[in-house]
Design a protein around this motif. Sequence first.
Motif: not given
Length: 381
Positions: A228, A158-159, A152-153, A183-185, A163, A226
Amino acid sequence: MLKKIKITTCLGILSVVFICSGCTSEKMTSKDTNKVSTSVPSVTPAINGKNYKATLATNLKVDATVEASDIKDIPTLQITGKVFDKNKLLNAFLGSKGIKEKKQDGQSSFTVNNKNLTIPEEPGSFNFITPLGDYVKSIVNEGAEVNKFKLKELEFMTKSKATKQVTDMLKTLDITPNMKPKIYALDYNTLKKEQDMLMKDKDYKYFVDLGKTKIKDKWTKDDECYYMLFRIDMNGIPCYDSHYTMQSLDSMVSGSEARVIISKNGIESFDINGLIYNQKNSKINTSHLISMQQAVESLKKKYSNVILKDEMLVTGISIIYLPVITSRGTTSNAGVTLNKQIEMVPCWYFNINLKYSNSEGIVDTMPIEVRINANTGKEIL
């Protein structure tokens, strides 16, 4: 990046879309005149995020999330590719010292410290890449690939913070994102695993051996990043984020999307997928939009003369701006398109999944899209 599995999938999608556009085939046959389609139930236009269900015909059903503004009048815009400020791009991605410039094949390339910024002569796009960004893009592009990353992160950021950083840069470059990005980790263990798997594909390895595709010898935690996908906004309406072929002109039309990779060291890749558009000073007169119900009726009518032997399920309904070419213009000696006329047309956009059996008898799903002009109710082909 060339992958055999992608080639096969793309060919399959093209053939299915051709079939579903109304041609008679093994999948579809002309309807018996005695057959009556299930009527569309009346519906109040849904609010963003609401679900709409309906049965339009045998094997044509709707179970869709609706994303639609409550604006009743959206103007058709005259648009052109956005001319980006070169100095803004250079300062944002490369700084101001030691930059080497090279012009070739209708584009300018700027390089410093193994970082590269490419700006085509035809306005509307640019591309920035670092060595790490190049490695990641050789593995991850879109579609099923990103869904293999389950974290998730990531630890470095952090996402939400990632962002914000990228959104702030977009705004600095005069690009307006629509809503939050996908968004993908990308964790380093999965990146390594996917690269190892791709190296077993002879087509992928062929390009690696040629030096066209670069692979990383060792992946570490410092390489995590990340990925995006940003939709682009125009007057509060999301722009179409893919590409399609206008059948009337046999021309490819580019949508608008920004794809960004960011690591703990900053932006590793910034790619405009398609074109970013600018509104011209003039615009076409505003017309009252047809309702979602009327758009659904148009979708139903599209398939009213065929029997669907495979299940089609509408999974998404939205109002978007769709670029439509009204004049192809001319092409310069450098391959740059000149005097092309484009309009941004409000459109009811339907995402559809078609279930089918492949050559091995395994049931699979193919995506189909239908675009209905939100002013006229006619399909945009």
